[in-house]
Enzyme design. Structure first.
Site, short mmCIF file in Angstrom:
data_model
loop_
_atom_site.label_atom_id
_atom_site.label_comp_id
_atom_site.label_asym_id
_atom_site.label_seq_id
_atom_site.Cartn_x
_atom_site.Cartn_y
_atom_site.Cartn_z
N HIS A 1 -3.32 -1.67 27.39
CA HIS A 1 -4.22 -0.61 26.93
C HIS A 1 -4.59 0.33 28.07
O HIS A 1 -4.81 -0.10 29.20
CB HIS A 1 -5.49 -1.22 26.35
CG HIS A 1 -5.28 -1.78 24.97
ND1 HIS A 1 -5.94 -2.88 24.50
CD2 HIS A 1 -4.46 -1.37 23.98
CE1 HIS A 1 -5.54 -3.12 23.26
NE2 HIS A 1 -4.62 -2.23 22.93
N ARG B 1 12.39 -14.52 21.53
CA ARG B 1 11.71 -15.05 20.33
C ARG B 1 10.59 -14.13 19.87
O ARG B 1 10.83 -13.01 19.47
CB ARG B 1 11.23 -16.48 20.57
CG ARG B 1 12.41 -17.46 20.73
CD ARG B 1 11.95 -18.86 21.04
NE ARG B 1 11.31 -18.99 22.34
CZ ARG B 1 11.97 -19.10 23.48
NH1 ARG B 1 13.28 -19.11 23.49
NH2 ARG B 1 11.33 -19.20 24.61
N GLN C 1 -12.58 26.51 16.75
CA GLN C 1 -12.85 27.74 17.51
C GLN C 1 -14.33 28.12 17.58
O GLN C 1 -14.73 28.90 18.45
CB GLN C 1 -12.05 28.90 16.89
CG GLN C 1 -10.55 28.70 17.10
CD GLN C 1 -9.69 29.53 16.18
OE1 GLN C 1 -10.12 29.95 15.11
NE2 GLN C 1 -8.45 29.74 16.58
N ASP D 1 0.82 -1.22 0.00
CA ASP D 1 0.00 0.00 0.00
C ASP D 1 0.85 1.26 0.00
O ASP D 1 0.38 2.34 -0.35
CB ASP D 1 -0.89 0.06 1.26
CG ASP D 1 -1.82 -1.13 1.36
OD1 ASP D 1 -1.97 -1.83 0.35
OD2 ASP D 1 -2.38 -1.35 2.44
N HIS E 1 1.53 2.71 18.58
CA HIS E 1 0.68 2.06 19.59
C HIS E 1 1.20 0.64 19.88
O HIS E 1 1.39 0.27 21.05
CB HIS E 1 -0.76 2.01 19.08
CG HIS E 1 -1.68 1.19 19.95
ND1 HIS E 1 -2.54 1.75 20.86
CD2 HIS E 1 -1.87 -0.16 20.04
CE1 HIS E 1 -3.20 0.78 21.48
NE2 HIS E 1 -2.82 -0.39 21.00
N GLU E 2 1.44 -0.12 18.83
CA GLU E 2 1.88 -1.51 19.03
C GLU E 2 3.23 -1.57 19.75
O GLU E 2 3.46 -2.45 20.58
CB GLU E 2 1.95 -2.25 17.69
CG GLU E 2 0.62 -2.40 16.96
CD GLU E 2 -0.48 -3.03 17.80
OE1 GLU E 2 -0.18 -3.84 18.69
OE2 GLU E 2 -1.65 -2.69 17.57
N HIS F 1 3.02 -1.74 23.37
CA HIS F 1 2.87 -3.11 23.91
C HIS F 1 4.22 -3.84 23.91
O HIS F 1 4.56 -4.54 24.86
CB HIS F 1 1.91 -3.93 23.05
CG HIS F 1 0.49 -3.43 23.08
ND1 HIS F 1 -0.19 -3.18 24.24
CD2 HIS F 1 -0.39 -3.16 22.06
CE1 HIS F 1 -1.42 -2.77 23.95
NE2 HIS F 1 -1.57 -2.75 22.64
#
Lengths: 78, 367
Positions: free
Chosen positions: B129, B91, B232, B25, B119-120, B123
Site C-alpha cells: 500500500h 500456488r 471550476q 452482480d 489495485h489488487e 499486490h
C-alpha cells in the site's frame, strides 16, 4: 472537539489494527498495560500512514478513516 | 509507493491468469472485461504480458469468495474489507479474492470491479500500500472515472522499480498527486462547507478546519463519487445547508454527499446568457444571500431569495475588486472576500471596498 470513543468503537479499532497493523490479540489479562501501549503504537503507525494527526489516541478522524471500505492487505510489512 | 517486504517479484514476464468464478452482480462479459482492463493498467507501463487461460493452474487465479474461504483471511460481509491479494509466488501467490457479499459494478454505484481488481493486481505484482492518497495502491476505496483512467505516476514509479520500464518507444506517464506546500500551487475552486474550507484542484480537494493545524488531502470522488474531476467553481448556501459545484456548463447541488434530485442542471437556468460557457469562480454572501459569479473579466450577482440574477450585471471585476483581473476561485471568510488568481490570493474588504493584502494561495495551509 473529539469525542471520547465508545466501547464498540474501541472494538472496531482493535479489529482494524489487528487486521492491518499486526496488533497481537491479548492473551493474558496481566499484559493489559502492554497491550494498551501496543494499541497506541499501532495507532501512531496508522495515523502516520494516512497523513492524520499522530496522537496515538483514538479520535473521530481516526475512527472515520477506519470505517472506510478498503483492501484487506495490511499496510505494514511485518 | 511502497514495495512488499523482501521485494518479491515474478521471475518471468509472461504471466497467465484465470477467472475461477464470477459475481452474479454483473454480466459475465462485464466481469471479464473489467479484469482484462485491470491487467492492462499494469501491462501498459511495464514489460509484462498477461494471458487468460480457461483451465488448469494460472499464475494469478481470480475468484469471488464468501466469508471464511480457507486462506486465513475471511471476509466479514458487505463493506469493510472488499478484496485481498497475495504477493508474487507459487500456488496461492498472486491470487486475488473479491468479497462476494459486496455489490460489484462497472460504474460508480457499489464498488467498481475494475478499480478494485487493478489495485489488487498491484499486490499480485509486488506492490504494498502507498500512503499517496491519489495512488491506485492507496488502501481505501475511492471511485474514479474509469473511462479516462490513467495509472497515477506514484504507481508507475513503483511497478517500474520492480519490472523496469515499458518497451513502448514513448514512456507512459500518469497524474501526480499535488503537494500541499508547492509554492506554485493554484486552485480550481475554493469554498466553505460547515465551518471547513475546501480547496479544489483536479481530482483532489484539501480540507482545512480553522482550528486544526493539519490540512487533509482527499480525492473529490471520496465525498461525491458522481462528480467529475476538475470542478471550476463552488459555493456554500449556508441557509439551505447545500453545496453548489460547477464544471463547464453544468452545476450540481449537494445536500451532504447526495446530489439533490434534478441535478446537474445547465448554468443558463441561473440566468446566464448562452455566450457564458463556464463559471471561473463563485462565492455566496451569507448575510445578503447574494451569490457572485466570476466569468472572465466580469462578474454577475444572483439573488438566492428571489432565485434570479440582479439587474445591472455583468460588471467589470476591476470596477469593484481592483486590479485582480481573472479570478480562479473565491470565498468569503470572517467578513472578507478572498479572490484567488494563480499562485496569489487577494484579501478584499467589502465594507471599505479596498484590497487589504495580497497573500500566497497556500497561506491557509500553514506552509
Amino acid at each position: 472537539a473529539p469525542l471520547a470513543p465508545e466501547v464498540d468503537t474501541m472494538m472496531l479499532a482493535e479489529g482494524y489494527l489487528r487486521n492491518f497493523y499486526g496488533l497481537e490479540t491479548e492473551l493474558h489479562p496481566s499484559f493489559k498495560r502492554k497491550i494498551t501501549d501496543s494499541v497506541s503504537e499501532k495507532l501512531k503507525k496508522m495515523q502516520s500512514f494516512f497523513g492524520l494527526k499522530v496522537t496515538g489516541k483514538l479520535n473521530n478522524e481516526t475512527v472515520e478513516m477506519m470505517k472506510q471500505p478498503r483492501c484487506g492487505v495490511p499496510d505494514i510489512g511485518e | 509507493y511502497v514495495l512488499i517486504d523482501g521485494n518479491p517479484k515474478w521471475p518471468r514476464n509472461d504471466l497467465t491468469y484465470r477467472i475461477i468464478n464470477r459475481t452474479p452482480d454483473m454480466r459475465p462479459a462485464d466481469v471479464d472485461e473489467a479484469i482484462k482492463q485491470a491487467f492492462e493498467v499494469w501491462s501498459n507501463v511495464v514489460p509484462l504480458t498477461f494471458r487468460k487461460i480457461e483451465d488448469g493452474a494460472a499464475d494469478i487465479m481470480m475468484s469471488f469468495q464468501f466469508r471464511d474461504h480457507g486462506d486465513g483471511y475471511p471476509f466479514y460481509g458487505p463493506h469493510g474489507t472488499l478484496a485481498h491479494a497475495f504477493q508474487p509466488g507459487p500456488r496461492i501467490g498472486g491470487d486475488v479474492h473479491f468479497d462476494e457479499e459486496e455489490t460489484w459494478t462497472k460504474n460508480s454505484k457499489g464498488y467498481n470491479l475494475f478499480i478494485v481488481a487493478a489495485h489488487e493486481l498491484g499486490h499480485s505484482l509486488g506492490l504494498a500500500h502507498s500512503p499517496d492518497p491519489g495512488s491506485l495502491m492507496y488502501p481505501n476505496y475511492a471511485y474514479r472515472d474509469t473511462k479516462e483512467f490513467h495509472l497515477p505516476q506514484d504507481d508507475i514509479n513503483g511497478i517500474q522499480a520492480i519490472y523496469g520500464q515499458s518497451l513502448q518507444p514513448v514512456q507512459p506517464t500518469g497524474p501526480s498527486t499535488p503537494r500541499t506546500c508547492d509554492p506554485n500551487l493554484s486552485f480550481d475552486a475554493v469554498a466553505t462547507l460547515r465551518g471547513e474550507m475546501l480547496f479544489f484542484k483536479g481530482r483532489y480537494l484539501w480540507r482545512k478546519h480553522p482550528q486544526i493545524r493539519e490540512t487533509e488531502i482527499n480525492l473529490i470522488s471520496q465525498f461525491w463519487p458522481t462528480l467529475p474531476a476538475g470542478i471550476q467553481a463552488a459555493y456554500e448556501d449556508v441557509e439551505k445547508d447545500q453545496f453548489v459545484l460547477f464544471k463547464e456548463d453544468k452545476f450540481w447541488v449537494f445536500k451532504e454527499s447526495n446530489v439533490v434530485h434534478g441535478y446537474p442542471k445547465r448554468i443558463h437556468q441561473l440566468g446566464f446568457p448562452k455566450t457564458v460557457k463556464r463559471i471561473n469562480a463563485a462565492f455566496s454572501d451569507k448575510n445578503t444571500r447574494k451569490t457572485y459569479f466570476f466569468v472572465a473579466n466580469k462578474y454577475w450577482r444572483y439573488d438566492e431569495n428571489r432565485q434570479s440574477m440582479d439587474e445591472g450585471y455583468p460588471r467589470n471585476i476591476i470596477s469593484v475588486f481592483g486590479k485582480i483581473g481573472k479570478v480562479d476561485a473565491a470565498f468569503q471568510h470572517d467578513g472578507y472576500i478572498y479572490l484567488f488568481h494563480g499562485r496569489k490570493q487577494t484579501q478584499f474588504d467589502p465594507n471599505t471596498k479596498q484590497v487589504v493584502r495580497v497573500l500566497k494561495s497556500t497561506s491557509w495551509f500553514g506552509c
